[in-house]
Scaffold this motif. Structure first.
Motif, PDB file in Angstrom:
ATOM      1  N   ILE A  26      -3.413 -13.058  -1.708  1.00  0.00           N
ATOM      2  CA  ILE A  26      -2.436 -11.993  -1.933  1.00  0.00           C
ATOM      3  C   ILE A  26      -2.071 -11.348  -0.606  1.00  0.00           C
ATOM      4  N   ARG A  27      -0.784 -11.196  -0.365  1.00  0.00           N
ATOM      5  CA  ARG A  27      -0.302 -10.597   0.875  1.00  0.00           C
ATOM      6  C   ARG A  27       0.410  -9.282   0.561  1.00  0.00           C
ATOM      7  N   ILE A  28       0.094  -8.257   1.324  1.00  0.00           N
ATOM      8  CA  ILE A  28       0.707  -6.949   1.165  1.00  0.00           C
ATOM      9  C   ILE A  28       1.575  -6.659   2.378  1.00  0.00           C
ATOM     10  N   ASP A  29       2.848  -6.287   2.126  1.00  0.00           N
ATOM     11  CA  ASP A  29       3.780  -5.942   3.208  1.00  0.00           C
ATOM     12  C   ASP A  29       3.785  -4.425   3.383  1.00  0.00           C
ATOM     13  N   LYS A  30       3.058  -3.959   4.404  1.00  0.00           N
ATOM     14  CA  LYS A  30       2.925  -2.520   4.611  1.00  0.00           C
ATOM     15  C   LYS A  30       4.175  -1.897   5.234  1.00  0.00           C
ATOM     16  N   THR A  31       5.142  -2.741   5.624  1.00  0.00           N
ATOM     17  CA  THR A  31       6.402  -2.201   6.146  1.00  0.00           C
ATOM     18  C   THR A  31       7.442  -2.038   5.044  1.00  0.00           C
ATOM     19  N   SER A  32       7.114  -2.525   3.849  1.00  0.00           N
ATOM     20  CA  SER A  32       8.062  -2.458   2.726  1.00  0.00           C
ATOM     21  C   SER A  32       8.174  -1.035   2.194  1.00  0.00           C
ATOM     22  N   SER A  33       9.350  -0.703   1.632  1.00  0.00           N
ATOM     23  CA  SER A  33       9.538   0.616   1.016  1.00  0.00           C
ATOM     24  C   SER A  33       8.845   0.695  -0.346  1.00  0.00           C
ATOM     25  N   ARG A  34       8.453  -0.455  -0.913  1.00  0.00           N
ATOM     26  CA  ARG A  34       7.759  -0.463  -2.203  1.00  0.00           C
ATOM     27  C   ARG A  34       6.299  -0.060  -1.995  1.00  0.00           C
ATOM     28  N   ARG A  35       5.788   0.799  -2.889  1.00  0.00           N
ATOM     29  CA  ARG A  35       4.416   1.271  -2.781  1.00  0.00           C
ATOM     30  C   ARG A  35       3.431   0.103  -2.778  1.00  0.00           C
ATOM     31  N   ILE A  36       2.327   0.256  -2.024  1.00  0.00           N
ATOM     32  CA  ILE A  36       1.332  -0.809  -1.902  1.00  0.00           C
ATOM     33  C   ILE A  36       0.695  -1.112  -3.251  1.00  0.00           C
ATOM     34  N   MET A  40       2.075  -6.163  -8.968  1.00  0.00           N
ATOM     35  CA  MET A  40       3.025  -7.239  -9.250  1.00  0.00           C
ATOM     36  C   MET A  40       2.443  -8.602  -8.876  1.00  0.00           C
ATOM     37  N   ALA A  41       1.694  -8.666  -7.754  1.00  0.00           N
ATOM     38  CA  ALA A  41       1.093  -9.933  -7.334  1.00  0.00           C
ATOM     39  C   ALA A  41       0.041 -10.400  -8.335  1.00  0.00           C
ATOM     40  N   GLU A  46     -10.830  -7.539   0.699  1.00  0.00           N
ATOM     41  CA  GLU A  46     -10.171  -8.833   0.900  1.00  0.00           C
ATOM     42  C   GLU A  46      -8.673  -8.687   1.146  1.00  0.00           C
ATOM     43  N   VAL A  47      -8.040  -7.764   0.441  1.00  0.00           N
ATOM     44  CA  VAL A  47      -6.589  -7.607   0.552  1.00  0.00           C
ATOM     45  C   VAL A  47      -6.217  -6.662   1.688  1.00  0.00           C
ATOM     46  N   GLY A  48      -7.164  -5.792   2.066  1.00  0.00           N
ATOM     47  CA  GLY A  48      -6.888  -4.873   3.153  1.00  0.00           C
ATOM     48  C   GLY A  48      -6.214  -3.598   2.715  1.00  0.00           C
ATOM     49  N   VAL A  49      -6.622  -3.079   1.545  1.00  0.00           N
ATOM     50  CA  VAL A  49      -6.054  -1.838   1.045  1.00  0.00           C
ATOM     51  C   VAL A  49      -7.189  -0.918   0.613  1.00  0.00           C
ATOM     52  N   SER A  50      -6.848   0.295   0.221  1.00  0.00           N
ATOM     53  CA  SER A  50      -7.876   1.232  -0.218  1.00  0.00           C
ATOM     54  C   SER A  50      -8.347   0.896  -1.630  1.00  0.00           C
TER      55      SER A  50
END
Length: 493
Positions: A12-22, A28-29, A54-58
């Motif tokens: 799973i990849r998270i785009d931290k530059t996106s305007s969509r909340r993490i 959604m993923a 693993e995903v790099g989020v809180s």
């Protein structure tokens, strides 16, 4: 015994530059993996702390995403055990079930019988340009609209009591506007009616659909001018009416042709004051013949008076409704031409025998036009601004019409532009050496908008031509547009 950590979800990849909340991205993923079969029913998800690493989020973000999946029933939380893929998803993975490619394929919905048969018959409706260009049709002089007056009336309306401003409106229409329209029709179009006969609709096309739904059974014949109005044509087709193309000449709808093709018609649609698109005015003889034919067939007539306010002659073209003594004519009007299209405001004048039926159908399933739009328009009419605006537009459209006819004289022999006595479009009849498709394509590529006459036809026409709108363009733009057409015509010889 310690449970295993759960499936690896490091893909799973998270785009931290996106305007969509993490948390939304993570939700959604995970949801996509579950529905696509990437995670099997009963399989354990990693612990929230593990997944967060693993995903790099809180961890809070992971908990929020998982809680949403639980609420949808896609995963199950088991006390002391962890979070697992829902067993309800087993149906997607039974032996012999559809392949993953088929599961991912978008289902093709089944259309209704009416939609399947109507869609191929719809006339093409190319979206009008957002800007006023020569020779866009059906677009009034937006540059001449008194926007300051309209803004003042709007501000006054929004300061009224909130119940009136923000509540549900009357399904039949705002009473002051219904009364203002009745007065206007009496004074300017010679039609005597009561406000209770006026029903406000979201544009004339909704009015046509409403009339067709109320009066025409699927398959019943409806006389329709050929060529004729595209919006009305599509509205009647959508309700299953059987449109019978009736010839049009310089006197208007050919009643004899209608009687020959469908003597037992249910409804007739006409534009007698300014035939759309040819511009002819229906003669008195034809009007009387049409009224008699409707009487004999026990049929009704829909009169579309889409731009009847704008006439250049000494006398305005009469309405069919004004000589209707048997209450067979349903009169439809619109403010899209007299004011501006985005109002989406029209009205239906129902014969007295149909008022109760219109009352019932409007109150049963129409939500009504926004009260604000109606209230502002009513004030615009009651305070005399509407009449003043119409007088100014008549003069302006005459100037633009004359500029078109004068400039188009250089096209003689190739394109014969027909003068008109009202409205803001004219028809150019083409010489045999020119085709509509060629001319329309070439002018569009040069930034000039023309419409083929065949676009308005149910049956093939004997004469080819183009429709030239001149309402939204000042004389200098009209002259430039004609020069473009002249150069294209010259290259074709």
């Amino acid at each position: 015994m310690k449970h295993h950590a759960g499936v690896l979800l490091s893909s799973i990849r998270i785009d931290k530059t996106s305007s969509r909340r993490i948390s939304v991205q993570l939700y959604m993923a995970l949801r996509e993996l579950l529905l696509a079969g990437g995670l099997m029913p009963g399989e354990r998800l990693p612990a929230t702390r593990t997944l967060a690493e693993e995903v790099g989020v809180s961890r809070t973000t992971v908990i929020d995403a998982v809680d949403r999946l639980i609420s949808e029933g896609l995963v199950e939380s088991r006390v002391g055990a962890g979070t697992f893929v829902s067993e309800a998803l087993k149906v997607r993975h039974k032996p012999g079930s559809a392949s993953l490619d088929k599961i991912r394929a978008i289902a093709e919905p089944r259309l209704s019988h009416a939609a399947r048969h109507a869609t191929p018959d719809f006339a093409p409706r190319t979206r009008l340009p957002h800007k006023s260009l020569a020779f866009t049709t059906a677009l009034p002089a937006l540059d001449a609209f008194p926007m300051a007056q309209w803004a003042r009336l709007s501000a006054r309306h929004w300061r009224r009591e909130r119940d009136q401003v923000t509540g549900y409106g009357e399904p039949f229409g705002f009473p002051p506007l219904r009364a203002a329209i009745a007065r206007q029709l009496n004074a300017s179009r010679g039609i005597k009616c009561d406000p209770e006969q006026i029903f406000i609709v979201n544009g004339a096309q909704q009015g046509f659909s409403l009339i067709s739904s109320l009066l025409v059974n699927p398959g019943e014949p409806v006389w329709f001018e050929n060529p004729g109005a595209i919006g009305a044509r599509n509205a009647f087709i959508s309700t299953g009416a059987n449109l019978v193309p009736i010839e049009v000449d310089k006197e208007g709808l050919c009643v004899d042709d209608g009687l020959k093709k469908a003597p037992h018609f249910r409804l007739a649609f006409v534009t007698p004051s300014h035939q759309q698109p040819l511009g002819h005015v229906m003669s008195l003889e034809r009007r009387l013949a049409l009224l008699q034919a409707a009487h004999d067939a026990d049929a009704m007539i829909v009169e579309d008076d889409y731009d009847g306010e704008f006439y250049y002659g000494e006398q305005p073209p009469p309405t069919l409704k004004s000589i209707d003594t048997q209450e067979r004519v349903i009169y439809v009007g619109t403010f899209s031409k007299s004011l501006f299209p985005s109002l989406r405001l029209g009205f239906v004048l129902a014969p007295r025998g149909l008022v109760e039926s219109f009352n019932h159908i409007c109150s049963a399933w129409l939500s009504g036009v926004p009260t604000a739009t109606q209230a502002i328009t009513a004030d615009f009419m009651d305070e005399g601004m509407f009449a003043t605006h119409i007088r100014m537009m008549r003069q302006l459209y005459k100037e633009r019409h004359d500029a078109l006819i004068s400039a188009a004289s250089c096209l003689a022999g190739k394109i014969d532009v027909q003068p008109t006595k009202s409205g803001f479009h004219a028809v150019g009849l083409l010489a045999p050496s020119l085709t509509e498709d060629f001319l329309v394509a070439e002018t569009r590529s040069a930034g000039v908008v023309t419409s083929p006459l065949g676009r308005y036809a149910l049956d093939k026409l004997k004469q080819s031509g183009i429709v030239l709108g001149f309402g939204s363009s000042p004389p200098e733009e009209i002259k430039k547009g004609i020069e473009v057409i002249k150069s294209i015509v010259g290259q074709s010889t």
